[in-house]
Design an enzyme around this catalytic site. Structure first.
Site, short mmCIF file in Angstrom:
data_model
loop_
_atom_site.label_atom_id
_atom_site.label_comp_id
_atom_site.label_asym_id
_atom_site.label_seq_id
_atom_site.Cartn_x
_atom_site.Cartn_y
_atom_site.Cartn_z
N ARG A 50 -13.85 1.93 -0.77
CA ARG A 50 -13.64 3.33 -0.10
C ARG A 50 -14.80 4.17 -0.71
O ARG A 50 -15.31 3.88 -1.74
CB ARG A 50 -12.36 3.95 -0.70
CG ARG A 50 -11.09 3.37 -0.22
CD ARG A 50 -10.11 4.15 -0.46
NE ARG A 50 -9.04 3.52 0.09
CZ ARG A 50 -7.72 2.97 -0.72
NH1 ARG A 50 -7.96 2.96 -2.00
NH2 ARG A 50 -6.78 2.60 -0.20
N ASP A 98 -8.57 8.94 -5.25
CA ASP A 98 -9.45 7.88 -5.11
C ASP A 98 -10.91 8.64 -5.05
O ASP A 98 -11.78 7.86 -5.14
CB ASP A 98 -9.25 7.29 -3.54
CG ASP A 98 -7.94 6.40 -3.40
OD1 ASP A 98 -7.18 6.32 -4.52
OD2 ASP A 98 -7.70 6.27 -2.24
N HIS A 141 19.81 -15.13 -12.41
CA HIS A 141 19.46 -16.31 -11.94
C HIS A 141 20.38 -16.26 -10.35
O HIS A 141 21.31 -15.73 -10.43
CB HIS A 141 20.11 -17.26 -12.65
CG HIS A 141 19.95 -18.93 -12.18
ND1 HIS A 141 18.75 -19.29 -12.34
CD2 HIS A 141 20.61 -19.60 -11.61
CE1 HIS A 141 18.71 -20.63 -11.95
NE2 HIS A 141 19.98 -20.79 -11.28
#
Length: 225
Positions: A8, A52, A202
């Site tokens: 970006r 960002d 499990h």
């Protein structure tokens, strides 16, 4: 699987931040943080950057959301008559121990340090790596082959990076599967012994973290990730 990681480019160049004195990287358009001992604080002490657009932080929406939430709490503390620095520091975003997943056909998840980062940060002599490889039960029970008769069964790989100098505290977890709960365990300082003493569910892929016994030194042929 074809991956294309284009990255970006930030828009700091178009915001006129230089007029306010905010420093940014002219090569990728991202704002420089880390001033005044805070990752999100810019070169101007009352201007912050989140997400960002901030140089050097993970480009992940959940990380940005949590960073913004914590910053709002810290700013509210600054308005209080009696400043509590310990509480303030406890509300800083941890940009190391956050879980994330790459959603490829068999997902890859990670939290904490990679093996290479851990060896560099803590010292090679302090790092031990436990690992294992297996075929998930859902693939083990079904015979899958490609057009030339080769097996198409998926293989899962697990890597646990521990710091031997801190009672084998877990500093990195990596495996083929989706991770969430282990992120909480890492924040709380989980050790290898804690995982050994945990009963795994499990049959699940993640239960293998409770069963890891071989280290890379003992079994180097397991491969890596």
């Amino acid at each position: 699987t074809i991956l294309m990681a284009i990255g970006r480019f930030g828009s700091a160049l178009n915001l006129g931040l230089d007029k306010a004195g905010v420093k940014y990287n002219i090569h990728n358009g991202k704002i420089l943080g880390g001033f005044f001992d805070e990752t999100e604080r810019t070169s101007v002490d009352n201007i912050y950057a989140i997400g960002d657009i901030l140089e050097g932080v993970p480009e992940l929406t959940p990380v940005a959301k949590n960073s913004g939430r914590l910053l709002a709490h810290r700013i509210s503390l600054l308005k209080e008559e009696k400043f509590n620095k310990k509480k303030y520091d406890s509300l800083k975003m941890d940009y190391r121990n956050y879980p994330t997943t790459i959603f490829s056909p068999l997902e890859y998840s990670t939290v904490g340090y990679s093996e290479e980062q851990a060896r560099k940060h803590f010292g090679d002599e302090n790092i031990e790596v436990y690992h294992s490889r297996l075929i998930p039960l859902e693939d083990e029970l079904v015979s899958r082959v490609n057009e030339v008769g080769e097996s198409k069964k998926k293989r899962a790989y697990f890597k646990l990076v521990v710091n031997k100098s801190e009672n084998e505290k877990v500093v990195g977890m990596h495996y083929l599967g989706i991770m969430q709960g282990f992120g909480v365990a890492m924040k709380l300082g989980v050790t290898k012994a804690d995982l050994d003493n945990t009963v795994g569910i499990h049959p699940t892929i993640a239960e293998e973290f409770c069963l890891l016994r071989k280290t890379k030194n003992e079994d180097p042929d397991k491969g890596g990730c």
